[in-house]
Scaffold this active site. Structure first.
Site, PDB file in Angstrom:
ATOM      1  N   THR A  65      34.726 -21.614   2.579  1.00 54.76           N
ATOM      2  CA  THR A  65      33.344 -21.449   2.147  1.00 54.76           C
ATOM      3  C   THR A  65      32.748 -22.732   1.594  1.00 54.76           C
ATOM      4  O   THR A  65      31.553 -22.976   1.720  1.00 54.76           O
ATOM      5  CB  THR A  65      33.279 -20.340   1.075  1.00 54.76           C
ATOM      6  OG1 THR A  65      33.719 -19.139   1.681  1.00 54.76           O
ATOM      7  CG2 THR A  65      31.892 -20.133   0.538  1.00 54.76           C
ATOM      8  N   TYR A  79      27.849 -15.875   5.982  1.00 47.66           N
ATOM      9  CA  TYR A  79      27.840 -17.257   6.475  1.00 47.66           C
ATOM     10  C   TYR A  79      29.093 -17.543   7.312  1.00 47.66           C
ATOM     11  O   TYR A  79      30.021 -16.750   7.359  1.00 47.66           O
ATOM     12  CB  TYR A  79      27.828 -18.202   5.264  1.00 47.66           C
ATOM     13  CG  TYR A  79      28.991 -17.933   4.345  1.00 47.66           C
ATOM     14  CD1 TYR A  79      30.196 -18.583   4.540  1.00 47.66           C
ATOM     15  CD2 TYR A  79      28.908 -16.986   3.327  1.00 47.66           C
ATOM     16  CE1 TYR A  79      31.292 -18.309   3.739  1.00 47.66           C
ATOM     17  CE2 TYR A  79      29.986 -16.713   2.528  1.00 47.66           C
ATOM     18  CZ  TYR A  79      31.176 -17.374   2.739  1.00 47.66           C
ATOM     19  OH  TYR A  79      32.257 -17.089   1.962  1.00 47.66           O
ATOM     20  N   SER A 112      40.295 -19.572   5.615  1.00 46.73           N
ATOM     21  CA  SER A 112      41.707 -19.667   5.217  1.00 46.73           C
ATOM     22  C   SER A 112      42.540 -18.476   5.671  1.00 46.73           C
ATOM     23  O   SER A 112      43.763 -18.513   5.614  1.00 46.73           O
ATOM     24  CB  SER A 112      41.821 -19.893   3.717  1.00 46.73           C
ATOM     25  OG  SER A 112      41.375 -18.782   3.002  1.00 46.73           O
ATOM     26  N   ASP A 146      40.241 -17.341   0.263  1.00 47.75           N
ATOM     27  CA  ASP A 146      40.986 -16.105   0.526  1.00 47.75           C
ATOM     28  C   ASP A 146      42.502 -16.270   0.444  1.00 47.75           C
ATOM     29  O   ASP A 146      43.202 -15.391  -0.044  1.00 47.75           O
ATOM     30  CB  ASP A 146      40.586 -15.526   1.894  1.00 47.75           C
ATOM     31  CG  ASP A 146      39.186 -14.922   1.861  1.00 47.75           C
ATOM     32  OD1 ASP A 146      38.634 -14.792   0.754  1.00 47.75           O
ATOM     33  OD2 ASP A 146      38.654 -14.584   2.932  1.00 47.75           O
ATOM     34  N   LYS A 218      43.361 -14.928  -6.651  1.00 48.20           N
ATOM     35  CA  LYS A 218      41.983 -14.478  -6.417  1.00 48.20           C
ATOM     36  C   LYS A 218      41.893 -13.013  -6.834  1.00 48.20           C
ATOM     37  O   LYS A 218      42.676 -12.186  -6.359  1.00 48.20           O
ATOM     38  CB  LYS A 218      41.623 -14.645  -4.940  1.00 48.20           C
ATOM     39  CG  LYS A 218      40.167 -14.350  -4.636  1.00 48.20           C
ATOM     40  CD  LYS A 218      39.779 -14.687  -3.195  1.00 48.20           C
ATOM     41  CE  LYS A 218      38.265 -14.536  -3.031  1.00 48.20           C
ATOM     42  NZ  LYS A 218      37.803 -14.915  -1.698  1.00 48.20           N
ATOM     43  N   GLU A 337      66.821  -5.086 -11.039  1.00 47.39           N
ATOM     44  CA  GLU A 337      67.354  -3.760 -11.402  1.00 47.39           C
ATOM     45  C   GLU A 337      68.650  -3.458 -10.655  1.00 47.39           C
ATOM     46  O   GLU A 337      69.002  -4.150  -9.704  1.00 47.39           O
ATOM     47  CB  GLU A 337      66.308  -2.684 -11.080  1.00 47.39           C
ATOM     48  CG  GLU A 337      65.046  -2.787 -11.903  1.00 47.39           C
ATOM     49  CD  GLU A 337      65.269  -2.623 -13.400  1.00 47.39           C
ATOM     50  OE1 GLU A 337      66.199  -1.892 -13.802  1.00 47.39           O
ATOM     51  OE2 GLU A 337      64.522  -3.259 -14.174  1.00 47.39           O
TER      52      GLU A 337
HETATM   53  N1  GLU Z   1      37.375 -16.185   4.442  1.00 42.69           N
HETATM   54  C1  GLU Z   1      36.938 -17.511   4.186  1.00 42.69           C
HETATM   55  C2  GLU Z   1      38.071 -18.406   3.738  1.00 42.69           C
HETATM   56  O1  GLU Z   1      38.964 -18.017   3.037  1.00 42.69           O
HETATM   57  C3  GLU Z   1      35.836 -17.569   3.210  1.00 42.69           C
HETATM   58  C4  GLU Z   1      36.230 -17.271   1.811  1.00 42.69           C
HETATM   59  C5  GLU Z   1      36.064 -18.452   0.913  1.00 42.69           C
HETATM   60  O2  GLU Z   1      36.371 -19.578   1.252  1.00 42.69           O
HETATM   61  O3  GLU Z   1      35.587 -18.218  -0.197  1.00 42.69           O
HETATM   62  O4  GLU Z   1      38.039 -19.545   4.111  1.00 42.69           O
END
Ligand code: GLU
Length: 380
Positions: A65, A79, A112, A146, A218, A337
């Protein structure tokens, strides 16, 4: 007289146009020359070393992003990630020039969710190669959020240097109102050029926090405060221009780590299977049949598994597949365990399933012995 004045004006105009054309040709030639020199520089030096009093920071871009754009500035979800090249991303933060000599390199430009083992290896090898260069003082990796924590933890385990490595992303695309990428990138470069950042392992920064790759995760799909280090806390914070460190990870990382990617061409396949009511043995059978060398169970609570899941997992162990119990709870330690000793399972300590998978891939480059694998979860 009027004719004469007209002729003078015309010649002045022509001269001015010629001068302008000349200047712009000169400028063009100069910029062509500069870009040629830059190209040559790219080939011979890893980083721009312009201002000697500033650190030389290399930004390795992978997409996400932070390099995402949309036609609408209010569109913060629809986007396309990885649309902008790293030079554009760096150019959007001209203030970087005041804090470091920054050079970009595009390693990939993907969301990602598409970062795979091959890209992890490529990135880690490039980071090690660059950090070996005396002219490189630190690295920033731009990444989609991600799976950012997986790449950051992988680097934390395989980078062979105590120079700062900072992984950064953003929750809003570059085209959005109040995009968080530019300030996050500025912070990442600032951290990477800070002396105190040395030896802290791989760090992650978003939303003014500095976290260890070991603990950050995250926690929210869209908000800018998504990245949290819930139980163990952040290692530092940035307020204004001041970078402050308060903690550091105590588990082994970077220079103390025994994992070495320099000779690894391929990482072993490790899959994550979810634990849920009425889960079935066949998902384990399918993973083993497809070639999994290790399975991380995103089990319920403190790593509890149903009778069916245990049957699937014990059959997998008989085929030399290593089973690691982690938790879908999101926080806390999966304790070792009796069931682990009984079935030769491994418990993941406080690593969430996605990070437990990263450690298991590296552990399997060393051993298939579950007892030995267990010691890695106690040390890293
Ligand atoms: N799914 C995309 C990624 O992980 C966008 C999520 C982001 O970067 O915030 O690259």
């Amino acid at each position: 007289m009027t004719k004469w004045l007209g002729a003078v004006l015309l010649s002045v105009l022509l001269l001015a146009t010629a001068a302008c054309a000349n200047t712009s040709t000169q400028e063009n030639n100069q910029s062509k020359q500069e870009s040629k020199t830059n190209e040559t520089k790219e080939k011979t030096t890893a980083v721009e070393t312009g201002n000697k009093s500033l650190s030389n920071i290399k930004v390795l871009a992978t997409g996400g992003t932070i390099a995402g754009a949309s036609d609408s500035d209010t569109d913060t979800t629809g986007y396309k990630s990885g649309s902008l090249g790293i030079d554009k991303v760096i150019a959007s933060v001209p203030q970087l020039k005041n804090i470091a000599n920054v050079t970009g390199e595009q390693v990939a430009n993907v969301g990602s969710e598409n970062v795979d083992n091959a890209l992890l290896l490529k990135l880690a090898k490039r980071v090690n190669q660059l950090l070996n260069d005396d002219q490189v003082d630190g690295i920033v990796v731009t990444h989609g959020t991600d799976t950012l924590e997986e790449t950051a933890y992988f680097l934390h385990l395989v980078v062979k240097s105590d120079k700062p490595v900072v992984v950064v992303g953003s929750m809003r695309p570059a085209s959005a109102i109040s995009a968080d990428g530019p300030l996050n990138l500025y912070h990442a470069v600032k951290i990477a050029s800070t002396k105190e950042a040395k030896g802290k392992g791989v760090m992650v920064t978003l939303n003014d926090r500095i976290a260890s790759a070991r603990f950050i995760t995250k926690t929210n799909t869209t908000t800018t405060d998504s990245f949290k280090s819930l139980e163990q806390g952040y290692i530092g914070e940035i307020a204004g221009e001041v970078v402050s460190f308060y903690n550091e990870p105590t588990r082994k990382h970077t220079t103390e780590s025994e994992f070495d990617v320099s000779k690894i061409k391929e990482l072993p396949q490790v899959d994550i299977l979810y634990g849920y009511q009425n889960d079935q043995k066949y998902v384990y059978d399918a993973a083993v049949k497809a070639g999994a060398k290790g399975i991380v169970v995103a089990a319920a609570g403190n790593g509890t598994m149903s009778t069916e899941a245990i049957k699937g997992a014990t059959d997998a162990v008989k085929k030399d597949v290593v089973i690691v119990r982690s938790s879908r709870a999101g926080n806390g330690i999966v304790t070792h365990e009796k069931m682990d000793d009984e079935h030769h399972f491994v418990s993941s300590d406080s690593l969430n399933p996605q990070k437990a998978r990263i450690l298991l891939m590296l552990a399997l480059t060393k051993t298939k012995n579950p007892d030995k694998v267990q010691t890695y979860y106690e040390q890293y």
